[in-house]
Design a protein around this motif. Structure first.
Motif: not given
Length: 658
Positions: A215, A227, A232, A252-255, A258, A260
């Motif tokens: 990420c 990402d 995923s 991926c969130r903010n590298n 996570t 989601v």
């Protein structure tokens, strides 16, 4: 001044002048000169012309020559003018030294000696001798001054060329375009995207290499996606959330990897807690609104959403099917309006109604209003055609049929199911009807082989022929099954009725050699699938071209409708893929999506429902209301409609023997 002294002074002046001119022309000199003082003066004067004097500028350096102070001046009469050819030119003819060779002013001190050289550098002192920076050379000019610095290299803007251009001790540490984004070929992700760098004095696009996806907003594994980490899209659970909001997907969130979450949605009837309030299917925006009921047609398909049951809207029908009437509506909910209206009518004499060809018709419906009676049969003159034409309850009465074996006779030499473009209009819609043409590929080979081998013999006789050339007139066309006997054929007894008349006979008209006969009825023993079986043709027609010598028949067509119940008795065990053990010809037609196309009982077209494993399971009568569910429903007397078929044939002349 004495004459000798004047001559000596003039000679000396000339020598100095020549020296100065030589110095100016050659640019060479031995050094700087100090002002020459002769006779105690700061300038040297010499007589010119008529006794005037010329002053030589003090342009020389070095020790100043002086006259001894004890030397007495010459008397005036001792000066002897020079001879004419030695007289110094007037001042305006003397070439002065060039400006850049002029001696320095008296107040400017000499910096160097003529021709002297020294290293020089005008750039910042800290850059001297570093990288590309180097000293130049200064040369001392004739004015005893240092010239400009020639051949030096001072700092310039750094570039990617393998040199220290700005002379800071570093090579290619920066350059225009450094670190700007670039693309290398068509490779995706970090394998194709890079930054401009300087390697060994050359600008290149420095890209990344394939690595596991993480990420970081980049396509690390160079698959064209960013990402898409290994897990995923896989489901995950969000602690503390309710309903559908607790269900997330790894991403991926903010590298950062996570879980989601899904956003809360409007609650609908689907067995889920869409709005994430801890309740399931407590509401739906469509409750109380109009809804559509699957598998129903017309007004019966429209209902009202009453409740949510087990995750599905309960759509309650508002209309139930009824018998179709002429009112511009789809009463029986079959998807069609004012069709198959079963209102029977008759326009002929009441005594003939329902007898022979005097069948009942149906009331037509035009724009939602009842119209005239359509399809009603009226009494006609009785002819030999197996039909009760005059509707008196008797068929071909009064010995109107000629005895068989009296007219020209032919044996069919080729026979096959014709193509879909060949046949007769059995429905009165102006189109060719031959729905069983799809069986041609299954049965034609068997049919022709049986005809060629003589195991099946079909005879055609032109009885009661009025034109013995066979080109114009009338005839009764007989069709028999026969068997070989000597030079001719005998008529099979099964082809004759109890009165000895052919079972298959047509009243026919001949025009220009083309015979057309029908309608009628026929029964032929044909090996459609396996052994020969009786094939009944209802609403049958026949036509063929008679040769001018009446020796052969060509372009023959024989067609009609085979009742569905009969097709349901023909085994299809030998037909691959669509048939098999326990299957009938009607099952095969259902697998080929074929339905009856000839309305034989005048109540509308019937239809069948089937499955691949069980075959036909439901038969729907032409009124679209009566449904019969059994393994042999197609053989029910109420299911009388048939499938159109046409055979093409040729025939040659033969004879009938007793």
């Amino acid at each position: 001044m004495s004459k000798q002294k004047a001559i000596a002074q003039t000679t000396r002046a000339r020598a100095w002048l020549l020296l100065l001119v030589w110095i100016g022309m050659s640019g060479t000199f031995a050094g700087c000169f100090n002002a020459i003082v002769i006779g105690g003066e700061d300038e040297f004067s010499f007589p010119v012309g008529d006794g005037g004097t010329s002053t030589l500028p003090d342009a020389t350096t070095g020790p100043e020559p002086t006259q001894p102070q004890d030397t007495a001046p010459l008397p005036p009469d001792a000066v002897t003018p020079p001879p004419p050819d030695t007289v110094t030119p007037p001042p305006d003819t003397v070439t002065p030294p060039p400006p850049d060779q002029a001696p320095p002013p008296p107040d400017q001190a000499c910096q160097c000696k003529g021709g002297e050289r020294r290293p020089c550098y005008t750039g910042p002192a800290a850059t001297r001798g570093k990288g590309a920076c180097k000293d130049g050379v200064q040369v001392c000019d004739i004015n005893c001054q240092w010239g400009r610095c020639i051949g030096q290299t001072v700092p310039t803007k750094e570039d990617c060329d393998g040199q220290d251009n700005d002379c800071n001790g570093k090579v290619d540490e920066t350059f225009p375009g450094m670190n700007t984004a670039c693309k290398e070929g068509n490779r995706p992700g970090v394998c194709g995207n890079g930054t401009t760098q300087c390697i060994n004095g050359r600008k290149i696009c420095l890209t990344g290499s394939v690595s596991p996806e993480v990420c970081d907003g980049k396509d690390n594994n160079c698959d064209g996606k960013t990402d898409n980490i290994p897990d995923s899209g896989f489901p995950c659970t969000i602690p503390g959330a309710k309903g559908e909001c607790a269900k997330g997907l790894f991403g991926c969130r903010n590298n950062q990897k996570t879980c989601v979450p899904q956003a809360a949605n409007t609650e609908v009837c689907d067995g889920k807690d869409n709005n994430c309030n801890g309740q399931v299917d407590e509401s739906d925006p469509n409750l109380g609104k109009s809804c559509t009921i699957p598998n129903l047609k017309g007004p019966c398909a429209i209902g009202k959403a009453s409740a949510c049951v087990a995750g599905k809207i309960n759509c309650v029908a508002l209309t139930k099917p009824t018998a179709e009437v002429c009112d511009g509506k789809d009463n029986n909910c079959d998807g069609m309006i004012d069709n198959n209206i079963n209102v029977r009518c008759y326009t002929g004499p009441a005594a003939n109604r329902g007898k022979g060809e005097c069948n009942e018709g149906r009331i037509s419906c035009v724009n939602g209003k009842p119209g005239p009676c359509v399809g009603s049969g009226l009494p006609k003159t009785e002819v030999c055609d197996t039909l009760d034409n005059d509707c008196d309850g008797q068929v071909d009465e009064g010995n109107i049929c000629a005895s068989p074996g009296k007219g020209p006779t032919y044996r069919i030499t080729s026979l096959q199911i014709a193509s879909s473009s060949q046949g007769f209009d059995l429905n009165g819609d102006g189109k060719v009807d031959n729905s069983l043409s799809i069986l041609g590929s299954f049965v034609n080979s068997t049919l022709n082989s049986s005809i060629q081998s003589g195991s099946v013999n079909i005879l055609i006789e032109l009885a009661s022929l009025t034109d013995f050339k066979g080109q114009n007139g009338t005839a009764t066309t007989y069709v028999y099954m026969g068997r070989k006997s000597g030079n001719g054929y005998q008529i099979e007894r099964t082809s004759l009725d109890s009165q000895g008349r052919p079972l298959f006979r047509f009243a026919s008209v001949i025009k220009n050699g083309l015979l057309k006969g029908g309608p009628g009825r026929a029964v032929l023993n044909l090996p459609l699938i396996g052994a020969a079986i009786p094939i009944t043709l209802e609403k049958a027609y026949i036509q063929f071209q008679i040769a001018t010598n009446i020796q052969s028949l060509s372009n023959g067509l024989l067609g009609g409708a085979i009742p569905s119940g009969l097709l349901d008795r023909i085994s299809a065990a030998q037909i691959p893929i669509f048939g098999g053990p326990g299957k009938t010809a009607l099952d095969v037609l259902q697998r080929l999506s074929s339905q009856p196309d000839v309305d034989l009982d005048n109540d509308g077209l019937e239809s069948f429902q089937s499955t691949a494993s069980a075959g036909i399971t439901v038969c729907i009568d032409g009124d679209k209301i009566t449904k019969i569910t059994s393994g042999t429903c197609a053989q029910d007397k109420r299911i009388a409609d048939g499938y159109s078929v046409t055979f093409s044939f040729t025939a040659t002349r033969t004879s009938i023997v007793p």
